[in-house]
Motif scaffolding. Structure first.
Motif, short mmCIF file in Angstrom:
data_model
loop_
_atom_site.label_atom_id
_atom_site.label_comp_id
_atom_site.label_asym_id
_atom_site.label_seq_id
_atom_site.Cartn_x
_atom_site.Cartn_y
_atom_site.Cartn_z
N GLU A 46 0.86 -1.17 0.00
CA GLU A 46 0.00 0.00 0.00
C GLU A 46 0.90 1.22 0.00
N VAL A 47 0.77 2.04 -1.02
CA VAL A 47 1.69 3.16 -1.20
C VAL A 47 0.90 4.46 -1.36
N SER A 48 1.34 5.48 -0.65
CA SER A 48 0.73 6.80 -0.86
C SER A 48 1.37 7.43 -2.08
N GLY A 49 0.61 7.48 -3.14
CA GLY A 49 1.15 8.02 -4.40
C GLY A 49 0.34 7.48 -5.56
N THR A 50 0.54 8.04 -6.71
CA THR A 50 -0.20 7.59 -7.88
C THR A 50 0.40 6.29 -8.41
N ALA A 51 -0.43 5.54 -9.10
CA ALA A 51 0.04 4.26 -9.65
C ALA A 51 1.17 4.49 -10.64
N SER A 52 1.05 5.54 -11.45
CA SER A 52 2.09 5.76 -12.45
C SER A 52 3.43 6.09 -11.80
N ALA A 53 3.39 6.86 -10.70
CA ALA A 53 4.64 7.20 -10.01
C ALA A 53 5.24 5.97 -9.34
N VAL A 54 4.37 5.17 -8.74
CA VAL A 54 4.85 3.96 -8.03
C VAL A 54 5.42 2.95 -9.02
N THR A 55 4.71 2.69 -10.09
CA THR A 55 5.19 1.69 -11.05
C THR A 55 6.44 2.17 -11.78
N ALA A 56 6.56 3.47 -11.94
CA ALA A 56 7.78 4.00 -12.57
C ALA A 56 9.00 3.64 -11.73
N VAL A 57 8.86 3.77 -10.40
CA VAL A 57 9.98 3.42 -9.51
C VAL A 57 10.24 1.91 -9.58
N LEU A 58 9.17 1.12 -9.46
CA LEU A 58 9.35 -0.34 -9.47
C LEU A 58 9.97 -0.80 -10.79
N ASP A 59 9.51 -0.24 -11.88
CA ASP A 59 10.06 -0.62 -13.19
C ASP A 59 11.54 -0.24 -13.31
N SER A 60 11.87 0.91 -12.76
CA SER A 60 13.27 1.35 -12.89
C SER A 60 14.22 0.45 -12.11
N TYR A 61 13.69 -0.26 -11.11
CA TYR A 61 14.52 -1.20 -10.34
C TYR A 61 14.25 -2.66 -10.74
N ASN A 62 13.53 -2.84 -11.83
CA ASN A 62 13.21 -4.19 -12.34
C ASN A 62 12.56 -5.07 -11.29
N ILE A 63 11.69 -4.49 -10.50
CA ILE A 63 10.98 -5.28 -9.49
C ILE A 63 9.66 -5.77 -10.07
N LYS A 64 9.51 -7.09 -10.08
CA LYS A 64 8.28 -7.66 -10.62
C LYS A 64 7.12 -7.40 -9.66
N TYR A 65 5.96 -7.08 -10.21
CA TYR A 65 4.78 -6.90 -9.39
C TYR A 65 3.57 -7.42 -10.16
N GLY A 66 2.46 -7.55 -9.44
CA GLY A 66 1.25 -8.08 -10.07
C GLY A 66 0.30 -6.98 -10.48
N LYS A 67 -0.94 -7.09 -10.00
CA LYS A 67 -1.98 -6.13 -10.42
C LYS A 67 -1.89 -4.82 -9.62
N ILE A 68 -2.43 -3.78 -10.24
CA ILE A 68 -2.47 -2.47 -9.61
C ILE A 68 -3.94 -2.08 -9.37
N LEU A 69 -4.21 -1.57 -8.17
CA LEU A 69 -5.53 -1.00 -7.89
C LEU A 69 -5.35 0.35 -7.21
N ARG A 70 -5.90 1.37 -7.82
CA ARG A 70 -5.69 2.71 -7.28
C ARG A 70 -6.44 2.95 -5.96
N ASP A 71 -7.64 2.29 -5.84
CA ASP A 71 -8.46 2.61 -4.67
C ASP A 71 -8.16 1.71 -3.46
N GLY A 72 -7.14 0.91 -3.55
CA GLY A 72 -6.74 0.11 -2.42
C GLY A 72 -7.54 -1.16 -2.24
N MET A 73 -8.51 -1.39 -3.13
CA MET A 73 -9.30 -2.63 -3.01
C MET A 73 -8.68 -3.69 -3.89
N PHE A 74 -8.70 -4.90 -3.38
CA PHE A 74 -8.09 -6.00 -4.11
C PHE A 74 -9.18 -6.74 -4.90
N PRO A 75 -8.93 -7.13 -6.15
CA PRO A 75 -9.99 -7.74 -6.97
C PRO A 75 -10.38 -9.12 -6.45
#
Lengths: 75, 379
Positions: A46-75
């Protein structure tokens, strides 16, 4: 402040991502997903920030992740 | 009073930080790491991650490529059997510990792989040549100690790593006697590094590490619960969980972090110098006797000295020293290949100091050995 929830492929990668995101100024916590996914139990970030900002950081460090939900609810 | 010189088997005493971590962990971190979502699990999981990150930083690895094992043997079995799961040829050095030699031999007996043994020479160039000469078209890996556990001889591990890179085969390095006294990094050409946590890293028994650079897939020795993706009956391929089925030794892992912190606080260079000086004092102290010291003038050594008193049984010498309060290990040290190379099939006595030993203790040991030797022929 928008909140982004990211499902992670492992608890280790979740903590790795948390450490990196916190070093970039994001407020972040590792939790177990509130619902079981089709694969089973999952850890989430759970991260305070926009999905695009968060995934930009994760991508830049080649960290694999799964699904993204902006509202904090899990599908 | 007991004076411990068997630190090549396991270090003792442990730093106070390690002891405190064990107490803290048992008392406060009761959750099962990576399982569940409650506060105690989260705290334990984060503590395990911090230990993993500390090990990753120490060896120059990515944190997810650090796998906790129960000891170095467990790590080596995971590496060897995991890399050789599809068969092929593997080369081990002529001074390997049984932690490598036995899994290789067992696989060969079951016709799951073939193997060759490369002789270790006094010359680094010759040792590398010996490895190269044994490479075949189906060779998949080389396994070698970074430093042998009988004499402490340091192998040309960086050159062996370079050879493996050149040939496109996996280099599995056994760092049991090197990690904590030598600055070992994955960038030294190591694909998989295996090390105990309880020796030079000063962690508790029951801890070990397998660290991979991620280049070669390691088929897991065990399958089981990893805390996530349970609906998939196929074992996860995500590291480190892929190789860490079942509940982790969280107490040991958390205390291992304190052990590595201790080594960092002292510095590897200072630890090596201190222990090496004690070895030099030990050798110098016995130089006016006929004690056989198993070292040659051209090789480099980690702080271990194997020795024998002529015409005596090493076990009897160790028992005598034990009766005088000195803890040294005698015998084959689980390394029959090394003893075959040395011609010491009755074994040796091994002097292995740690950062906690001092010069006075070494002087007292030398006196005790001389006293024993005076009662023997040819000493």
């Amino acid at each position: 402040m928008s909140k982004t929830t990211v499902s992670m492929t492992s608890v280790t990668l979740a903590f790795k991502a948390k450490r990196i995101l916190e070093s970039k100024g994001f407020s972040c916590s590792v939790k177990k997903a509130p619902k079981i996914s089709v694969n089973g139990c999952t850890h989430i970030l759970e991260v305070s920030g926009t999905a695009s900002a968060v995934t930009a950081v994760l991508d830049s460090y080649n960290i694999k992740y799964g699904k993204i939900l902006r509202d904090g609810m899990f599908p | 009073m007991t004076i411990y010189f068997d630190n090549a088997a396991t270090t003792f005493p442990k730093p106070s930080g390690v002891i405190n971590s064990i107490f803290y962990s048992v008392k406060n971190l009761g959750g099962n790491a990576g399982r569940g979502g409650h506060i105690l699990t989260r705290k334990t999981s984060e503590a395990v991650f911090e230990s993993r990150q500390t090990a990753a930083d120490f060896f120059g690895a990515e944190v997810e490529n650090v796998i906790f094992t129960s000891n170095c043997t467990h790590a080596l079995n995971t590496a060897i059997q995991g890399i050789m799961s599809q068969g092929g040829h593997i080369i081990i050095s002529g001074i390997e510990h049984n932690s490598s030699a036995r899994p290789v031999f067992a696989m060969a007996q079951k016709k799951r792989c073939t193997f060759s043994i490369a002789e270790v020479s006094d010359s680094d160039e010759q040792t590398v040549k010996n490895f190269r000469s044994l490479v075949k078209s189906d060779t998949k890996a080389i396994v070698s100690v970074i430093a042998g556990n009988v004499t402490g001889q340091i192998l040309p591990y960086k050159k062996i790593g370079k050879l493996c890179q050149e040939l496109g085969i996996c280099y599995i390095a056994d760092g049991a006697q090197a990690c904590g006294v030598m600055d070992i990094k994955m960038s030294d050409g190591i694909n998989i590094l295996c090390t105990p946590g309880h020796k030079g890293l000063y962690g508790p028994a029951g801890t070990g590490l397998l660290i991979t650079d991620g280049k070669y897939h390691i088929n897991p020795l065990m399958q089981g619960g990893t805390g996530s993706s349970e609906f998939n009956l196929k074992q996860t391929e995500t590291l480190p969980e892929a190789l860490e089925s079942g509940t982790l030794n969280t107490t040991g892992i958390i205390a291992l972090k304190s052990g590595i912190d201790f080594v960092n606080s002292k510095s590897i260079d200072k630890i090596f110098k201190h222990e090496n000086n004690l070895c030099k004092k030990f050798i110098d102290g016995l130089s006016d006797t006929d004690t056989i010291i198993y070292r040659n003038s051209t090789s480099n050594y980690v702080p271990i000295v194997s020795f024998n008193i002529p015409d005596t049984n090493p076990e009897e010498v160790a028992q005598y020293l034990d009766s005088k309060g000195f803890c040294l290990r005698a015998g084959l040290h689980c390394s029959p290949l090394a003893h075959n190379s040395l011609g010491t099939t009755n074994g040796t006595i091994r002097f292995a100091p740690s950062i906690f030993n001092n010069a006075d203790q070494v002087e007292r040991l030398v006196k005790a050995i001389k006293k024993y030797g005076k009662n023997q022929k040819n000493y």
